[in-house]
Design a protein around this motif. Sequence first.
Motif, PDB file in Angstrom:
ATOM      1  N   GLN A  14      -0.681  -0.144  -7.349  1.00 35.48           N
ATOM      2  CA  GLN A  14      -0.080  -1.439  -7.053  1.00 35.48           C
ATOM      3  C   GLN A  14       1.357  -1.531  -7.548  1.00 35.48           C
ATOM      4  N   GLU A  15       1.644  -1.031  -8.732  1.00 38.80           N
ATOM      5  CA  GLU A  15       3.007  -1.163  -9.251  1.00 38.80           C
ATOM      6  C   GLU A  15       4.019  -0.398  -8.408  1.00 38.80           C
ATOM      7  N   GLU A  16       3.589   0.625  -7.677  1.00 39.07           N
ATOM      8  CA  GLU A  16       4.506   1.387  -6.849  1.00 39.07           C
ATOM      9  C   GLU A  16       4.890   0.640  -5.581  1.00 39.07           C
ATOM     10  N   ILE A  17       4.080  -0.303  -5.154  1.00 43.63           N
ATOM     11  CA  ILE A  17       4.413  -1.009  -3.931  1.00 43.63           C
ATOM     12  C   ILE A  17       4.910  -2.419  -4.194  1.00 43.63           C
ATOM     13  N   ASP A  18       4.902  -2.865  -5.448  1.00 41.17           N
ATOM     14  CA  ASP A  18       5.511  -4.147  -5.758  1.00 41.17           C
ATOM     15  C   ASP A  18       6.970  -4.063  -5.341  1.00 41.17           C
ATOM     16  N   GLY A  19       7.489  -5.113  -4.793  1.00 44.90           N
ATOM     17  CA  GLY A  19       8.848  -5.081  -4.283  1.00 44.90           C
ATOM     18  C   GLY A  19       8.887  -4.840  -2.788  1.00 44.90           C
ATOM     19  N   ASP A  20       7.781  -4.429  -2.185  1.00 47.19           N
ATOM     20  CA  ASP A  20       7.674  -4.320  -0.734  1.00 47.19           C
ATOM     21  C   ASP A  20       6.892  -5.550  -0.283  1.00 47.19           C
ATOM     22  N   PRO A  21       7.557  -6.698  -0.081  1.00 44.34           N
ATOM     23  CA  PRO A  21       6.871  -7.967   0.124  1.00 44.34           C
ATOM     24  C   PRO A  21       5.789  -7.986   1.188  1.00 44.34           C
ATOM     25  N   PRO A  22       5.960  -7.301   2.334  1.00 36.26           N
ATOM     26  CA  PRO A  22       4.919  -7.452   3.340  1.00 36.26           C
ATOM     27  C   PRO A  22       3.631  -6.710   3.014  1.00 36.26           C
ATOM     28  N   VAL A  23       3.678  -5.777   2.072  1.00 34.96           N
ATOM     29  CA  VAL A  23       2.506  -4.956   1.784  1.00 34.96           C
ATOM     30  C   VAL A  23       1.893  -5.390   0.463  1.00 34.96           C
ATOM     31  N   ARG A  24       0.669  -5.909   0.538  1.00 34.20           N
ATOM     32  CA  ARG A  24       0.004  -6.377  -0.685  1.00 34.20           C
ATOM     33  C   ARG A  24      -0.779  -5.272  -1.375  1.00 34.20           C
ATOM     34  N   SER A  25      -1.198  -4.282  -0.630  1.00 37.87           N
ATOM     35  CA  SER A  25      -1.931  -3.173  -1.238  1.00 37.87           C
ATOM     36  C   SER A  25      -1.792  -1.967  -0.322  1.00 37.87           C
ATOM     37  N   LEU A  26      -1.888  -0.791  -0.894  1.00 33.27           N
ATOM     38  CA  LEU A  26      -1.883   0.433  -0.105  1.00 33.27           C
ATOM     39  C   LEU A  26      -2.810   1.406  -0.802  1.00 33.27           C
ATOM     40  N   THR A  27      -3.902   1.735  -0.140  1.00 30.01           N
ATOM     41  CA  THR A  27      -4.876   2.648  -0.712  1.00 30.01           C
ATOM     42  C   THR A  27      -5.130   3.789   0.269  1.00 30.01           C
ATOM     43  N   ASP A  55      -8.077   6.346   1.673  1.00 28.31           N
ATOM     44  CA  ASP A  55      -9.505   6.645   1.778  1.00 28.31           C
ATOM     45  C   ASP A  55      -9.616   8.117   2.149  1.00 28.31           C
ATOM     46  N   ALA A  56      -9.928   8.955   1.179  1.00 30.88           N
ATOM     47  CA  ALA A  56      -9.969  10.406   1.389  1.00 30.88           C
ATOM     48  C   ALA A  56     -11.036  10.806   2.408  1.00 30.88           C
ATOM     49  N   SER A  57     -12.160  10.109   2.432  1.00 36.13           N
ATOM     50  CA  SER A  57     -13.224  10.477   3.367  1.00 36.13           C
ATOM     51  C   SER A  57     -12.813  10.222   4.814  1.00 36.13           C
ATOM     52  N   GLU A  58     -11.992   9.210   5.046  1.00 34.65           N
ATOM     53  CA  GLU A  58     -11.528   8.883   6.397  1.00 34.65           C
ATOM     54  C   GLU A  58     -10.128   9.420   6.674  1.00 34.65           C
ATOM     55  N   GLU A  59      -9.471   9.970   5.648  1.00 38.63           N
ATOM     56  CA  GLU A  59      -8.088  10.436   5.740  1.00 38.63           C
ATOM     57  C   GLU A  59      -7.196   9.341   6.336  1.00 38.63           C
ATOM     58  N   THR A  60      -7.333   8.151   5.753  1.00 35.57           N
ATOM     59  CA  THR A  60      -6.640   6.974   6.258  1.00 35.57           C
ATOM     60  C   THR A  60      -6.072   6.159   5.110  1.00 35.57           C
ATOM     61  N   TYR A  61      -4.840   5.697   5.285  1.00 36.23           N
ATOM     62  CA  TYR A  61      -4.251   4.718   4.379  1.00 36.23           C
ATOM     63  C   TYR A  61      -4.561   3.341   4.932  1.00 36.23           C
ATOM     64  N   VAL A  62      -4.826   2.405   4.041  1.00 34.86           N
ATOM     65  CA  VAL A  62      -5.095   1.030   4.447  1.00 34.86           C
ATOM     66  C   VAL A  62      -4.210   0.117   3.611  1.00 34.86           C
ATOM     67  N   ALA A  63      -3.542  -0.806   4.288  1.00 30.30           N
ATOM     68  CA  ALA A  63      -2.685  -1.775   3.604  1.00 30.30           C
ATOM     69  C   ALA A  63      -2.923  -3.150   4.206  1.00 30.30           C
ATOM     70  N   GLU A  64      -2.769  -4.154   3.359  1.00 33.41           N
ATOM     71  CA  GLU A  64      -2.804  -5.531   3.826  1.00 33.41           C
ATOM     72  C   GLU A  64      -1.368  -6.021   3.894  1.00 33.41           C
ATOM     73  N   PHE A  65      -1.087  -6.853   4.883  1.00 34.13           N
ATOM     74  CA  PHE A  65       0.264  -7.384   5.026  1.00 34.13           C
ATOM     75  C   PHE A  65       0.201  -8.834   5.472  1.00 34.13           C
ATOM     76  N   SER A  72      -4.638  -8.397  13.821  1.00 31.62           N
ATOM     77  CA  SER A  72      -4.111  -9.747  13.620  1.00 31.62           C
ATOM     78  C   SER A  72      -4.650 -10.346  12.332  1.00 31.62           C
ATOM     79  N   GLY A  73      -5.619  -9.693  11.707  1.00 28.66           N
ATOM     80  CA  GLY A  73      -6.144 -10.132  10.419  1.00 28.66           C
ATOM     81  C   GLY A  73      -5.297  -9.687   9.247  1.00 28.66           C
ATOM     82  N   GLY A  74      -4.177  -8.994   9.516  1.00 28.94           N
ATOM     83  CA  GLY A  74      -3.272  -8.600   8.449  1.00 28.94           C
ATOM     84  C   GLY A  74      -3.609  -7.277   7.790  1.00 28.94           C
ATOM     85  N   VAL A  75      -4.188  -6.351   8.554  1.00 35.47           N
ATOM     86  CA  VAL A  75      -4.514  -5.033   8.010  1.00 35.47           C
ATOM     87  C   VAL A  75      -3.854  -3.969   8.879  1.00 35.47           C
TER      88      VAL A  75
END
Length: 123
Positions: A14-27, A29-39, A108-111
Motif C-alpha cells: 500500500q505505501e508504494e501506491i500512495d500518491g497515485d490517487p486513482p488506485v486504492r490498492s494493487l495486489t 494474484d500469483a495463481s491467476e497471474e493477474t494484478y488487481v486494483a481498485e480505482f 464499472s464497479g471500479g476494478v
Amino acid sequence: MPDSTQHDGNRFRQEEIDGDPPVRSLTFDASEETYVAEFDGGDVSPSVTVILVVAKITGQSATDLRPLHHVVDPDALDRIVRHRPSGPSRNERLVEFTYQGLTIQLSSGGVIEVGLPRAGNTE
C-alpha cells in the motif's frame, strides 16, 4: 517488457501506491497471474488509470508506454466504465482489451484486472 516485470506477490504494498490517487490498492494474484486494483473513476478517468497501473506494473514511465488511443478509444472507454446504470437492472459493465501485451479488464464497479502474458502468447 523490462526485467521489472518479475512478479513477486509482495512487490506492491500500500505505501508504494500512495500518491497515485486513482488506485486504492494493487495486489498480485500469483495463481491467476493477474494484478488487481481498485480505482475511483470520479478522481481520474478510467483510461488514465489504465496507463498509471500498467506503468507501475511494467516499471516504465507512463510517457514511455504506447499511446492508449492506438488500442482503444479512451473517450469511449471512459464513458462505458464510468456509466453506472440506475434502476432495477444495474448491470455492471466490463471492458477487456490488450495493451502493452497485457490483458486489461475494467469494470464499472471500479476494478481493473491486468493479466500477464501466458506462455505461448505471441502478442
